[in-house]
Write a protein that holds these residues in place. Structure first.
Motif, PDB file in Angstrom:
ATOM      1  N   SER A  38       0.549  -1.283   0.038  1.00 39.05           N
ATOM      2  CA  SER A  38      -0.109  -0.020  -0.545  1.00 39.05           C
ATOM      3  C   SER A  38       0.599   1.702   0.047  1.00 39.05           C
ATOM      4  O   SER A  38       0.410   2.331   0.115  1.00 39.05           O
ATOM      5  CB  SER A  38      -1.315   0.319   1.153  1.00 39.05           C
ATOM      6  OG  SER A  38       0.047  -0.344   2.501  1.00 39.05           O
ATOM      7  N   SER A  39       2.230   1.382   0.376  1.00 39.22           N
ATOM      8  CA  SER A  39       3.023   2.541   0.216  1.00 39.22           C
ATOM      9  C   SER A  39       4.255   1.736  -0.637  1.00 39.22           C
ATOM     10  O   SER A  39       4.541  -0.013  -0.272  1.00 39.22           O
ATOM     11  CB  SER A  39       3.474   2.788   1.631  1.00 39.22           C
ATOM     12  OG  SER A  39       3.745   1.865   2.354  1.00 39.22           O
ATOM     13  N   SER A  42       5.412  -0.346   2.421  1.00 39.43           N
ATOM     14  CA  SER A  42       4.682  -1.160   2.720  1.00 39.43           C
ATOM     15  C   SER A  42       5.355  -2.528   1.294  1.00 39.43           C
ATOM     16  O   SER A  42       5.385  -3.729   2.136  1.00 39.43           O
ATOM     17  CB  SER A  42       3.474  -0.754   2.200  1.00 39.43           C
ATOM     18  OG  SER A  42       2.480  -2.420   2.281  1.00 39.43           O
ATOM     19  N   VAL A  62       1.323   1.735  -4.684  1.00 39.37           N
ATOM     20  CA  VAL A  62       0.878   2.315  -3.401  1.00 39.37           C
ATOM     21  C   VAL A  62      -0.119   3.078  -3.842  1.00 39.37           C
ATOM     22  O   VAL A  62      -1.084   3.354  -4.533  1.00 39.37           O
ATOM     23  CB  VAL A  62       1.828   3.536  -4.177  1.00 39.37           C
ATOM     24  CG1 VAL A  62       1.406   5.070  -3.200  1.00 39.37           C
ATOM     25  CG2 VAL A  62       3.515   3.203  -4.110  1.00 39.37           C
ATOM     26  N   HIS A  63      -1.136   2.821  -2.272  1.00 36.21           N
ATOM     27  CA  HIS A  63      -2.818   3.129  -1.704  1.00 36.21           C
ATOM     28  C   HIS A  63      -2.831   4.608  -2.473  1.00 36.21           C
ATOM     29  O   HIS A  63      -1.866   5.626  -2.672  1.00 36.21           O
ATOM     30  CB  HIS A  63      -2.684   3.096  -0.521  1.00 36.21           C
ATOM     31  CG  HIS A  63      -4.100   2.778  -0.385  1.00 36.21           C
ATOM     32  ND1 HIS A  63      -4.578   4.388  -0.173  1.00 36.21           N
ATOM     33  CD2 HIS A  63      -5.255   2.219  -0.054  1.00 36.21           C
ATOM     34  CE1 HIS A  63      -5.515   4.508   0.463  1.00 36.21           C
ATOM     35  NE2 HIS A  63      -6.496   3.356   0.724  1.00 36.21           N
ATOM     36  N   ASP A  66      -1.192   7.705   0.127  1.00 31.06           N
ATOM     37  CA  ASP A  66       0.778   7.552  -0.943  1.00 31.06           C
ATOM     38  C   ASP A  66       0.645   8.613  -1.957  1.00 31.06           C
ATOM     39  O   ASP A  66       2.008   8.272  -1.965  1.00 31.06           O
ATOM     40  CB  ASP A  66       1.228   6.675   0.241  1.00 31.06           C
ATOM     41  CG  ASP A  66       0.428   6.607   1.333  1.00 31.06           C
ATOM     42  OD1 ASP A  66       1.451   6.844   2.220  1.00 31.06           O
ATOM     43  OD2 ASP A  66       0.322   5.081   2.249  1.00 31.06           O
ATOM     44  N   SER A  67      -0.450   8.472  -2.784  1.00 32.24           N
ATOM     45  CA  SER A  67       0.178   8.571  -3.915  1.00 32.24           C
ATOM     46  C   SER A  67       0.701   9.953  -4.117  1.00 32.24           C
ATOM     47  O   SER A  67       1.918  10.021  -4.836  1.00 32.24           O
ATOM     48  CB  SER A  67      -0.996   8.451  -5.000  1.00 32.24           C
ATOM     49  OG  SER A  67      -1.795   9.433  -4.695  1.00 32.24           O
ATOM     50  N   GLU A  69       3.028  11.021  -2.106  1.00 28.01           N
ATOM     51  CA  GLU A  69       4.609  10.867  -2.247  1.00 28.01           C
ATOM     52  C   GLU A  69       5.208   9.776  -3.411  1.00 28.01           C
ATOM     53  O   GLU A  69       6.867   9.822  -2.896  1.00 28.01           O
ATOM     54  CB  GLU A  69       4.579   9.973  -0.357  1.00 28.01           C
ATOM     55  CG  GLU A  69       4.614   9.632   1.120  1.00 28.01           C
ATOM     56  CD  GLU A  69       4.283  11.125   1.007  1.00 28.01           C
ATOM     57  OE1 GLU A  69       5.931  12.297   0.718  1.00 28.01           O
ATOM     58  OE2 GLU A  69       3.758  12.143   1.910  1.00 28.01           O
ATOM     59  N   SER A  74      10.401   6.126  -7.830  1.00 33.23           N
ATOM     60  CA  SER A  74       9.464   4.985  -7.083  1.00 33.23           C
ATOM     61  C   SER A  74       9.017   3.986  -7.868  1.00 33.23           C
ATOM     62  O   SER A  74       8.519   2.557  -7.821  1.00 33.23           O
ATOM     63  CB  SER A  74       7.802   5.658  -6.280  1.00 33.23           C
ATOM     64  OG  SER A  74       8.287   6.739  -5.073  1.00 33.23           O
TER      65      SER A  74
END
Length: 253
Positions: A38-39, A42, A62-63, A66-67, A69, A74
């Motif tokens: 989810s990140s 994570s 990525v949920h 948290d997008s 970030e 990434s």
């Protein structure tokens, strides 16, 4: 035996006893788990857990929370991790207009970019949608070559039918055991059996009769039983069907 198709054992709530909890799964009737990223942090932790436990797989993503970030770096790392032999999906990704913890334009951009990543690495997607039904469907339909699942589905039958018509899957949590769970139970009653999956979303959404406690995959028994009741089949048959559906969707032999 049960397949928990969406859990978060990387969550800090499992830090005190993660090994003990995961070691109890076979005894609790759980034979497969997908730990959903989810990140970035994570996703890395989900990968590490999957490497340690043979019955645990993971997804990289990525949920929407948290997008904001995410950076180009990434995506480079996500793509690398997604090629891990135990990575079975990209997710959870999507839009969340309830909390709006990331700006909506950023959520949309990062959602689309992660859908493009799924195309490149040839993996299915796990969708998170909250109060963003129309924009999520619009984006999903613009990627007709992708296969996906709406996790923790609680929408209407009309929405479910649009998703199912694309060949996608729906997954249900402990929410279906709650007293006000009319809509997801109606969907289960009407949908084809070969597109249903079950999940705990642990440590969240513990079902009745353990609602309010930290959730874990052994509570799938309650979710499976309620789904079976809605469909008019035995819990054993529902466990068998959802196991096969999950293995087929995630490409697990």
């Amino acid at each position: 035996m049960y397949f928990d198709t969406h859990a978060h054992y990387d969550d800090e709530r499992f830090d005190p006893d993660r090994e003990e909890v995961l070691s109890s799964m076979k005894e609790g009737g759980v034979s497969l788990i997908v730990n959903a990223g989810s990140s970035m942090a994570s996703t890395r932790k989900a990968r590490d857990i999957a490497e340690k436990y043979p019955f645990v797989y993971f997804s990289a993503g990525v949920h929407p929370h948290d997008s904001k970030e995410m950076t180009e770096a990434s995506f480079t790392e996500l793509e690398e991790i997604s090629r891990h032999p135990k990575c079975v999906a990209i997710g959870e990704i999507g839009l969340d207009y309830h909390y709006d913890l990331s700006p909506r334009d950023v959520q949309i951009l990062r959602f689309r970019q992660q859908m493009e990543l799924a195309e490149r690495v040839n993996l299915p997607v796990i969708i998170h949608e909250r109060e963003a039904c129309a924009p999520v469907l619009e984006i999903v339909k613009s990627f007709p070559g992708l296969l996906g699942v709406y996790h923790c589905f609680s929408g209407s039958w009309e929405t479910a039918r649009e998703i199912l018509d694309m060949g996608w899957y729906l997954s249900f949590t402990g929410v279906i055991t709650f007293k006000n769970a009319r809509r997801p139970l109606e969907v289960i009653e009407k949908m084809p059996l070969d597109r249903i999956m079950i999940e705990t979303d642990s440590p969240y959404l513990a079902p009745e009769p353990v609602r309010g406690r930290r959730n874990d995959s052994k509570n799938l028994v309650h979710i499976c039983r309620r789904a079976a009741e809605a469909k008019g089949i035995t819990p054993e048959k529902m466990a068998e069907i959802t196991m096969e559906n999950g293995k087929r969707f995630f490409g697990i032999q």
